[in-house]
Design an enzyme around this catalytic site. Structure first.
Site, PDB file in Angstrom:
ATOM      1  CB  THR A 185      33.013  52.958  40.367  1.00 56.17           C
ATOM      2  OG1 THR A 185      33.855  52.386  39.541  1.00 56.17           O
ATOM      3  CG2 THR A 185      33.259  52.116  41.608  1.00 56.17           C
ATOM      4  NE  ARG A 218      41.502  51.231  33.429  1.00 55.74           N
ATOM      5  CZ  ARG A 218      40.668  51.698  34.422  1.00 55.74           C
ATOM      6  NH1 ARG A 218      39.690  51.055  34.653  1.00 55.74           N
ATOM      7  NH2 ARG A 218      40.818  53.072  35.056  1.00 55.74           N
ATOM      8  N   GLY A 220      41.711  48.803  36.715  1.00 55.05           N
ATOM      9  CA  GLY A 220      41.515  49.658  37.170  1.00 55.05           C
ATOM     10  C   GLY A 220      41.883  49.990  38.577  1.00 55.05           C
ATOM     11  CG  ASP A 221      40.368  52.837  40.950  1.00 58.01           C
ATOM     12  OD1 ASP A 221      39.866  52.802  40.012  1.00 58.01           O
ATOM     13  OD2 ASP A 221      39.630  53.125  42.046  1.00 58.01           O
ATOM     14  CB  THR A 226      33.816  56.359  42.139  1.00 54.14           C
ATOM     15  OG1 THR A 226      33.444  56.518  40.656  1.00 54.14           O
ATOM     16  CG2 THR A 226      33.356  57.619  42.866  1.00 54.14           C
ATOM     17  N   GLY A 227      36.128  57.257  40.085  1.00 50.15           N
ATOM     18  CA  GLY A 227      36.972  58.274  39.454  1.00 50.15           C
ATOM     19  C   GLY A 227      37.907  57.839  38.214  1.00 50.15           C
ATOM     20  N   GLY A 280      40.572  55.936  37.350  1.00 49.41           N
ATOM     21  CA  GLY A 280      41.304  54.760  37.986  1.00 49.41           C
ATOM     22  C   GLY A 280      42.862  55.014  38.016  1.00 49.41           C
TER      23      GLY A 280
HETATM   24  N1  ASP Z   1      37.692  54.004  39.173  1.00 48.13           N
HETATM   25  C1  ASP Z   1      36.810  53.297  38.154  1.00 48.13           C
HETATM   26  C2  ASP Z   1      37.969  52.668  37.085  1.00 48.13           C
HETATM   27  O1  ASP Z   1      38.993  53.262  36.777  1.00 48.13           O
HETATM   28  C3  ASP Z   1      35.852  53.934  37.319  1.00 48.13           C
HETATM   29  C4  ASP Z   1      35.072  54.977  37.896  1.00 48.13           C
HETATM   30  O2  ASP Z   1      34.830  54.762  39.216  1.00 48.13           O
HETATM   31  O3  ASP Z   1      34.535  55.799  37.434  1.00 48.13           O
HETATM   32  O4  ASP Z   1      37.911  51.357  36.652  1.00 48.13           O
END
Ligand code: ASP
Length: 306
Positions: free
Chosen positions: A175, A203, A205-206, A226-227, A229
């Site tokens: 991200t 889908r 995400g966050d 990031t991470g 979601g």
């Molecule tokens: N947070 C992002 C998502 O879930 C992915 C990421 O940050 O690696 O879409």
């Protein structure tokens, strides 16, 4: 003479880093160059007296245009081999926000988030309706060929075969995001992503969820996450950092530490960047790494991965 606030700009290129053992000096240089270009471009705006909002948009556009990062060009593929990108922007001064989800044809989703914030009655637009709005705003479109990168396509094939998921060392994530404090002490945050490799179409995400992946409030902080979601949404991670400052009086450092620990204890893997109105910067993560870079008044650019 008017009091000038300490300015700060922090950016990330995602917590889904390649593992340390696969990192070569060349790759590391390429990632850091990409991060630094984005920081420099955003910083120029702050130095010229521009707003935190314009700075985070600019840095995010530069990262979206760089195929190394999972946002805009370089976005990961859904399990159908398509792209569905999410982005969000929040202005800490007005508490206005604009978010776009499930975008597959707009070249820079963060610019669409900005248009949604400025020119629609809504906060979040998704899929066809968001793209139709982008057309009315005269934003630039791009076709699937533009968003295609061989590296990401290979990741999709691997994921289909092996089930790439959050427990594989080479994460299916990534991200980009930025958080800034300008000369006036105004804060802003932006986040943009292709989401997770092999995700189900539909889908979300966050990233485009205000309070989850993105949040900014002049009284507390600006945050971009990031991470994982699904975990970030349930931890309401960005807003948790702000809440700990607002209601508990924690410092930025303490609030980030506390919120990230709670997220980690839930099983979430990832990180965040955060800036407060004093120009302090925090960039904590609990994943193997997080591409990140920052600059503030009186200091040089710092870029790190692990
Ligand atoms: N947070 C992002 C998502 O879930 C992915 C990421 O940050 O690696 O879409």
């Amino acid at each position: 003479m008017s009091h000038e606030n300490k300015m700060a700009l922090a950016i990330h290129g995602g917590a889904g880093t390649i593992s340390k053992k696969d990192m070569t000096p060349e790759k590391e240089r390429a990632y850091k160059d990409g991060l630094e270009l984005a920081v420099i471009e955003g910083w120029k705006i702050l130095e010229e007296g521009g707003t935190a909002l314009d700075a985070v948009i600019r840095s995010t556009v530069v990262l979206e245009d760089n195929p190394l990062f999972n946002a805009g060009k370089g976005s990961v593929f859904t399990n159908q081999g398509t792209h569905e990108m999410d982005a969000a922007l929040m202005d800490g001064k007005t508490l206005k926000a604009g978010c776009a989800a499930g975008i597959s044809t707009v070249k820079n989703p963060i610019l669409l988030a900005n248009k949604i914030m400025l020119h629609s009655r809504h906060v979040l637009l998704a899929y066809g309706g968001a793209e139709e709005f982008a057309g009315r705003m005269n934003l630039e479109f791009a076709d699937s060929e533009y968003f295609y990168t061989e590296f990401r396509y290979k990741k999709l094939l691997e994921a289909r075969e092996k089930g790439l998921n959050k427990n594989t060392p080479d994460k299916a994530m990534g991200t980009v995001g930025a958080a800034a404090c300008d000369r006036e002490g105004n804060l802003a945050a932006a986040t943009s992503t292709g989401g997770m490799t092999n995700k189900k179409p539909g889908r979300i995400g966050d990233t485009p969820i205000i309070g989850a992946g993105t949040y900014a409030n002049n009284n507390t902080c600006a945050v971009s996450c990031t991470g994982d979601g699904e975990y970030i949404i349930r931890a309401v991670l960005a807003y948790d950092v702000s809440c700990l400052m607002e209601y508990k009086g924690l410092t930025l450092t303490e609030a980030c530490k506390t919120a990230l620990k709670k997220f980690g204890d839930m099983g979430g893997d990832g990180g965040l960047i955060a800036v407060d109105k004093f120009g302090n910067i925090e960039m904590p993560f609990n994943s193997a790494g997080m591409y990140r870079s920052s600059i503030c008044t009186g200091e040089k650019i710092k870029s790190e991965i692990f």
